[in-house]
Design an enzyme around this catalytic site. Structure first.
Site, short mmCIF file in Angstrom:
data_model
loop_
_atom_site.label_atom_id
_atom_site.label_comp_id
_atom_site.label_asym_id
_atom_site.label_seq_id
_atom_site.Cartn_x
_atom_site.Cartn_y
_atom_site.Cartn_z
N HIS A 85 0.86 -1.18 0.00
CA HIS A 85 0.00 0.00 0.00
C HIS A 85 0.89 1.22 0.00
O HIS A 85 1.70 1.41 0.91
CB HIS A 85 -0.93 0.02 1.21
CG HIS A 85 -1.90 1.16 1.17
ND1 HIS A 85 -2.01 2.08 2.17
CD2 HIS A 85 -2.79 1.53 0.21
CE1 HIS A 85 -2.93 2.98 1.85
NE2 HIS A 85 -3.42 2.67 0.67
N LYS B 134 5.70 2.98 6.76
CA LYS B 134 4.50 3.21 7.57
C LYS B 134 4.53 2.42 8.87
O LYS B 134 4.09 2.90 9.91
CB LYS B 134 3.25 2.81 6.78
CG LYS B 134 2.94 3.64 5.57
CD LYS B 134 1.64 3.14 4.95
CE LYS B 134 1.36 3.86 3.65
NZ LYS B 134 0.09 3.42 3.04
N GLN C 152 12.71 -0.69 -1.56
CA GLN C 152 13.50 0.47 -1.99
C GLN C 152 13.74 0.43 -3.49
O GLN C 152 13.59 1.43 -4.19
CB GLN C 152 14.83 0.47 -1.23
CG GLN C 152 15.70 1.68 -1.51
CD GLN C 152 17.05 1.59 -0.78
OE1 GLN C 152 17.57 0.49 -0.60
NE2 GLN C 152 17.60 2.72 -0.38
#
Length: 392
Positions: free
Chosen positions: A17, A66, A83
């Protein structure tokens, strides 16, 4: 430029997400980029995206985890497949012309990335985050979704993690099945027999509410979690208090009597809207509902034209539905009392949005069969019945 995009992709623990901002270096996104790179937070350390070490994409992209990173195993999922995936998605967006090549030195991206602590499959982590980032960038630069899409989809959608649907009344006509029998065991058994349909409303009738209170709403929701549940309190006083009681019990609508003082009706509607539930005005025994509506500060969401059980055998007309809709054009009009299968076409032709049916279904020998007949008489397909759904 200041654009925002979001996308979810994948499944299981590797689900991705991505929330991101893209904008000018000299604007708010550039400021957020600089703050993120210099103001580190334990467990949420921002990092530059890189396709591989020493090869960051353009526009420069900052990744913010997050989920709190608690150990090096979790860190490796960010400093590695995620990444690289974000960076490659940015580079490919430039190559494909989604991000204008002549603006890459003027723009920056800040991407907030979700990596589940239990994610294990690096291949899926990479692929899901690549797809989600690329889609989020495209959506950001296209301004997706536009407001028309938001309004159209908001009543259809169910959050995957939430696991249940919050039903709203936006696609009439509806069949409202009223359970007035105060025998809870019977009611719950009958509700379990009602076919699942986007166009069925469950009413906790007045006798049922009087016996068990608003707690009966939770009992009904255990049997039918997605149901739109109307609490027929027929409120006559303390409108705001009773509306709050229904909202606190996870009901979807409260019924106020049109015989109540105007101030009570106003307070109930105001409190219902404040708490996100529907206000229904029941006109039972009210000789002039038009006059009542004209005195209200705010219109109810549903106006129920109703004759009671005790007078169903008498000659009856539901009243001027068209006139009511002129006064309250956004309100739905329900008809109740004496609604049987042969009356459905008449009620619908007169403009009724909701057909309230009680004993014709609940006292039937075969509750499911009778409910199906009423549902079929609405001649309304299920919402998105023929739609092949991914995300849109």
């Amino acid at each position: 430029m200041f654009q925002i995009g979001e996308a979810l992709m994948g499944q299981g623990s590797e689900l991705a997400h991505v929330d991101l901002m893209i904008g000018d270096k000299g604007g708010p996104v550039g400021q957020a980029f600089a703050n993120g790179l210099t103001q580190l937070s334990a467990g949420h350390t921002p990092l530059l995206s890189v396709i591989r070490p020493n090869l960051p994409p353009k526009p420069s992209t900052l990744i913010i985890p997050k989920v709190t990173v608690k150990n090096m195993d979790q860190a490796a999922r960010i400093f590695g497949p995620a990444q690289s995936a974000v960076a490659k998605a940015v580079a490919d967006s430039v190559e494909e012309g989604v991000i204008p090549k002549d603006q890459v030195e003027d723009l920056v991206i800040v991407a907030s990335v979700f990596i589940h602590p239990e994610a294990q499959d690096y291949n899926k982590i990479y692929r899901y985050n690549y797809g989600a980032t690329k889609l989020a960038i495209k959506r950001a630069l296209e301004g997706f979704p536009d407001i028309d899409t938001v309004l159209e989809e908001s009543n259809k959608s169910t959050h995957a993690i939430m696991g249940f649907k919050v039903t709203r009344l936006w696609d009439p006509p509806y069949l409202q099945i009223a359970f007035d029998n105060p025998n809870l065991e019977f009611v719950l058994s009958a509700i379990s027999e009602i076919p699942k349909s986007d166009h069925v409303i469950i009413e906790a009738g007045t006798p049922l509410i009087k016996r068990y209170g608003t707690d009966v709403i939770s009992k009904i929701r255990q049997v039918r979690p997605d149901a739109f549940i109307v609490a027929d309190l027929k409120t006559l006083d303390t409108g705001n208090l009773e509306a709050r009681m229904v909202a606190d019990a996870a009901g979807d609508a409260i019924v106020v009597s049109a015989l109540a003082p105007i101030s009570t009706i106003d307070k109930l509607i105001e409190e219902a809207h404040k708490t996100g539930i529907y206000a229904v005005m029941d006109t039972l025994n009210q000789q002039d509902p038009i006059s009542v509506l004209k005195q209200l500060k705010v219109m109810p969401d549903v106006i129920e034209l109703h004759r009671g059980i005790d007078i169903e055998g008498t000659e009856h007309a539901w009243g001027n539905i068209g006139e009511i809709k002129k006064i309250a054009p956004k309100a739905l009009v329900a008809v109740a009392g004496g609604v049987r299968l042969d009356k459905v076409p008449v009620a619908l032709s007169q403009g009724a949005d909701i057909l309230v049916v009680g004993r014709a279904i609940t006292n039937a020998k075969d509750v499911r069969e009778m409910a199906e007949q009423f549902i079929n008489s609405l001649n309304k397909p299920e919402i998105d019945q023929f739609r092949v759904m991914t995300d849109f």
